[in-house]
Every structure is written in C-alpha cells, then in structure tokens.
Design an enzyme around this catalytic site. Structure first.
Site, PDB file in Angstrom:
ATOM      1  N   GLU A  34       1.955   1.882  -3.390  1.00 45.51           N
ATOM      2  CA  GLU A  34       0.886   2.613  -4.047  1.00 45.51           C
ATOM      3  C   GLU A  34       0.948   3.913  -4.153  1.00 45.51           C
ATOM      4  O   GLU A  34       0.629   4.817  -4.929  1.00 45.51           O
ATOM      5  CB  GLU A  34      -0.402   1.863  -3.644  1.00 45.51           C
ATOM      6  N   HIS A  35       0.920   4.338  -2.802  1.00 47.73           N
ATOM      7  CA  HIS A  35       1.066   5.912  -2.688  1.00 47.73           C
ATOM      8  C   HIS A  35       2.449   6.609  -3.478  1.00 47.73           C
ATOM      9  O   HIS A  35       2.324   7.775  -4.258  1.00 47.73           O
ATOM     10  CB  HIS A  35       1.268   6.328  -1.174  1.00 47.73           C
ATOM     11  N   GLU A  58      -3.411   8.024   7.784  1.00 43.47           N
ATOM     12  CA  GLU A  58      -4.554   7.346   6.917  1.00 43.47           C
ATOM     13  C   GLU A  58      -5.152   6.094   7.855  1.00 43.47           C
ATOM     14  O   GLU A  58      -6.182   5.817   8.121  1.00 43.47           O
ATOM     15  CB  GLU A  58      -4.371   6.839   5.635  1.00 43.47           C
ATOM     16  N   HIS A  99       0.903  -1.237  -0.051  1.00 37.30           N
ATOM     17  CA  HIS A  99      -0.016  -0.098  -0.013  1.00 37.30           C
ATOM     18  C   HIS A  99       0.888   1.234  -0.066  1.00 37.30           C
ATOM     19  O   HIS A  99       0.565   2.265  -0.594  1.00 37.30           O
ATOM     20  CB  HIS A  99      -0.825  -0.072   1.404  1.00 37.30           C
TER      21      HIS A  99
END
Length: 465
Positions: A93-94, A170, A90
C-alpha cells in the site's frame, strides 16, 4: 503518506454499522416476521457495470456539490499474505505511492493536492483501498493516474527499503507506544490462534524487517489486476458519464488469473483465555471481552442482522442499556459498549467492554459488566427495545445517503468481502424484519460461547483505579 486504518472496526448498529458494514445475501423473510410497515429496499441507489476485463464499476450519484470520491478496492488484504510475510499487504500500500514511468516517487499525492484534492489509502485483513476526493472536473486526471499505478508500478531498492523503515517506525508509533493498541493486538492473536486474523495487519516486527522488494513485486503481480478490483465513484457523476472514462483507462489493462482465497480455519477451542497488560503509560484502564461471531458472508441464519440490532440496544448512545446502567445509574464507568462488525471474508467478532470511573476498582466494574451480560442472556431484550432500535437504525441509514465518501466505503467493503449491491440495498428490509426472539437467540448463540478472550488494560500494580 498512506495510512492504514484499524483492521477490524467494531461499529455499533445504525449509521456506523451501515457505513462500515454491509448486508448479507438476502433470504426470504417468513411471513410471520413481516413488520406492519415494512421498510423499502434501497440505501444508496447505485448504478453498476462490468468492464470487459472483469473489473466491476459502481457509481453512486450525488449531485449536491460538484465533487467526487474515487476509490479502487483490491480484493486482497493482510489475511491473504504468505505465512512469514506479515505486513506485505500494508507495505505494498505504501509502495503504490512510489511511482511509475509517468509519475515520479511521491508525485501522486502532490499532484492531487496541487489540484485541490485529498488522497490516501488503507489496508484491512480482507481488502486494500485507494481513494481520492477531487472536484468533478479532475476525475479523469485521477482515473488516468490510478489506472497507471494499477498496471505500471515501478519499484527499486532505492525507494523500497527506506519505505520499509517507514512502516517499521509506523508500528513503533501506532502500536508499540500505545498500550491500548498493544493489548488489542495481543487479544486478537489470542482469539485467533490459527487463522490469519490473529496476525496484525501492519505485521509482526521481525517479519516486517525481512520484507523485500521481490516479495512486494510478487504480491503486486499476483493480486493487483483489474479483475480483482472494484472501482467505486460517488458524487456528481452518472454511470453514463463514467463508463467511457472507465473503459479508456481501466478497461485497457489486461486481466490476469487470480489465486483463490485459501485460509485456514480455527481449531475447536472451548477454553476462555485472559490477557493482562500493565503499563506506566495507561491513563484510562479498561476491560473487554471478545467472541467470534458470524460475518455477513458466513451467516446462515440471519444472526448478523439480529446482532446489529443487539449492538444498538446495548450500546447505541446515552439511552442504551450498558451506558444507562454502568455510567448513569451505578456510576461505575466512564464508557461502556457492545461492538459488532459483520463485514469480513471469514468470521467476525463481537466485544463487550467498559472503562472505570475515577476511584472505581476494576474488579467491581468487571462484576457489574458481566452482570449486565448475564441479565441479557437470562432475560433477553423486549420487542419495544427492538422496535426502537430498528427505528433509529433506519433513520441513520437514510441520513447516510447525504455522505459522499461513506457510501463508497460501504459498497466497496461489501463487494470486496463477497457481498453484492442488492445485499447492501436490502439492508433496511432485513433490519426492519428483526424480532426480539431473533435478537435473543443470536445473543445467546454468541455470548454463551466459552472460547472468549478477556483483556485487562491496567496501570502498574499499586496504581489501579
């Protein structure tokens, strides 16, 4: 800003099952199970080809409007992370939005927006995907930019470590501040005690804070290669039009060896377990129970299709069994569901749950919910219920063709988890062949397991419904 989706969506059958899940390898249908008016093969009618570097390309023509959805799926997700580095999939992904020599950090999404489009990305246990919705005449621009970051991502400490703070925040906002997400995370970790599906996609906080630029670069160089990716384009384009563009931009990237997906298996557990979370922020209590179930890829007996039909019977709208009994007739619940999502590289899950109506004690709702499960196991479903469910599901599949993004999501998730285009296109045939006996056998095989996990989300003691 990229945003990950929930790692494993529990979708009921019909349209959600089709757009979020896909069909398993087609096995011969016994003649005795052939329906009187068999459904025909075909859902999205895609075209496909493979580039010389091994990248698969799928085109789903839809000429209603001059718009396309462009998606690149990488066959890697959170369950492929090295132990102790949870969240790196993840995190990367950022970081894919942090630029190359040709595009400055943050410019990717600004360029898409300036050209009237939308873009985002999401990470799951088994895949990571990047997508853009743009006008047809902006497709080449998108392909040039996406292929650039496939091969030329440029990471520096100056962009990596501030973004690490972003994903940590997040997690605080999406998980730690949301009781329903916190208990979901704990239920998952209790169900999967050894397999990486028990580790949250976003990562455990102590491991997220230790992620480094070197880890992200290694993950990128290991998995982000064209022979481990799938390009899916849906909309106002044909394979003949797309192929030269795909060859020019993606075909020019050299393939690299990709590791085999090696994952540990679950130990043979037989005990039931319970997770209870009480929190001042709980406004809507709930109870749920979750079991492991066969995924499409691991299904050897066709249970995946039968379980989708079961989900439609039990939870497919206001006339479903659970809703009619618990919400309408007994007035014990505001919602009740049975969810099943078969798209996974390894095992899938099936869950049953409900939320109480105002003033209803949780123990009373629990008793009624488990009584419905017992009724299902003892008496089963009828052929009439199965026939009605199949009809609704096939109608939803037909309407799914009208979507632009849905077909690209369905086929991308399918191919990233070991399925084929034929598997997806044969979904109506397989669903239409499901019988009541098959549904009952599949329900008993899953719901009779004793290694389930029950989760209770409650307000503080003394404030129960």
């Amino acid at each position: 800003m990229p945003a990950c989706i929930p790692a494993r969506r529990l979708a009921a059958a019909g349209l959600l099952a089709l757009t979020m899940t896909v069909a398993a390898p087609l096995a011969p249908i016994p003649l005795g199970l052939q329906p009187a008016h068999a459904a025909e093969k075909g859902v999205f009618f895609p075209e496909s080809f493979t580039l010389s570097n091994g990248m698969q390309v799928v085109v789903i023509p839809n000429h209603r409007v001059p718009v396309v959805t462009h998606m690149v799926w990488y066959k890697v997700g959170a369950a492929d992370e090295e132990r102790g580095q949870s969240g790196i999939a993840h995190f990367l992904e950022h970081l894919m939005f942090k630029g190359t020599d040709a595009i400055q950090p943050g410019e990717f999404s600004r360029i898409i927006a300036k050209n009237g489009g939308r873009d985002n990305a999401f990470t799951s246990y088994d895949y990571t995907a990047y997508y853009q919705n743009v006008a047809r005449d902006r497709l080449e621009m998108v392909m040039r930019m996406e292929s650039d970051r496939m091969a030329n991502l440029k990471l520096t400490d100056a962009v990596v470590y501030p973004e690490r703070d972003v994903i940590i925040e997040e997690r605080r906002q999406r998980i730690e501040n949301e009781p329903a997400d916190r208990i979901g995370e704990q239920i998952n970790a209790t169900l999967f005690v050894h397999h990486p599906y028990g580790t949250p996609v976003i990562g455990w906080p102590q491991e997220m804070s230790a992620l480094t630029r070197e880890m992200a670069e290694r993950f990128y160089k290991t998995w982000y290669t064209p022979n481990n990716a799938i390009l899916v384009v849906s909309g106002d384009v044909t394979a003949a039009e797309l192929k030269p563009l795909a060859e020019r931009y993606y075909g020019a990237i050299a393939a690299r060896p990709v590791p085999e997906r090696k994952r540990v298996t679950e130990p043979p557990l037989t005990s039931s377990r319970q997770v209870v979370l009480r929190d001042d922020e709980v406004r809507q209590p709930s109870v749920r129970r979750i079991w492991t179930a066969p995924s499409y890829r691991l299904d050897q007996t066709g249970q995946a299709y039968a379980l989708q039909v079961l989900a439609e019977i039990m939870s497919g709208g206001t006339t479903s069994r659970l809703y009619r009994s618990l919400v309408v007739d007994q007035k014990l619940a505001t919602s009740a569901w049975l969810g099943y999502g078969p798209t996974a590289w390894d095992m899938a899950t099936l869950s049953v749950g409900a939320s109480p109506a105002a003033g209803v004690p949780m123990d009373k709702l629990e008793s009624a919910l488990w009584a419905e499960v017992d009724k299902l196991l003892k008496s089963g479903v009828t052929e009439e219920e199965v026939a009605t469910a199949r009809k609704r599901m096939l109608a939803s599949a037909a309407y799914a063709r009208d979507s632009l993004t849905g077909p690209a999501q369905t086929l991308g998730a399918a191919l990233a988890t070991g399925q084929s285009i034929d598997d997806v296109e044969n979904w109506p045939v397989r669903i239409d062949a499901v019988t009541a006996d098959q549904v009952n056998a599949a329900a008993r095989a899953v719901l009779s397991q004793t290694n389930h996990v029950t989760g209770l989300l409650l307000p503080p003691t003394g404030k129960d419904s």
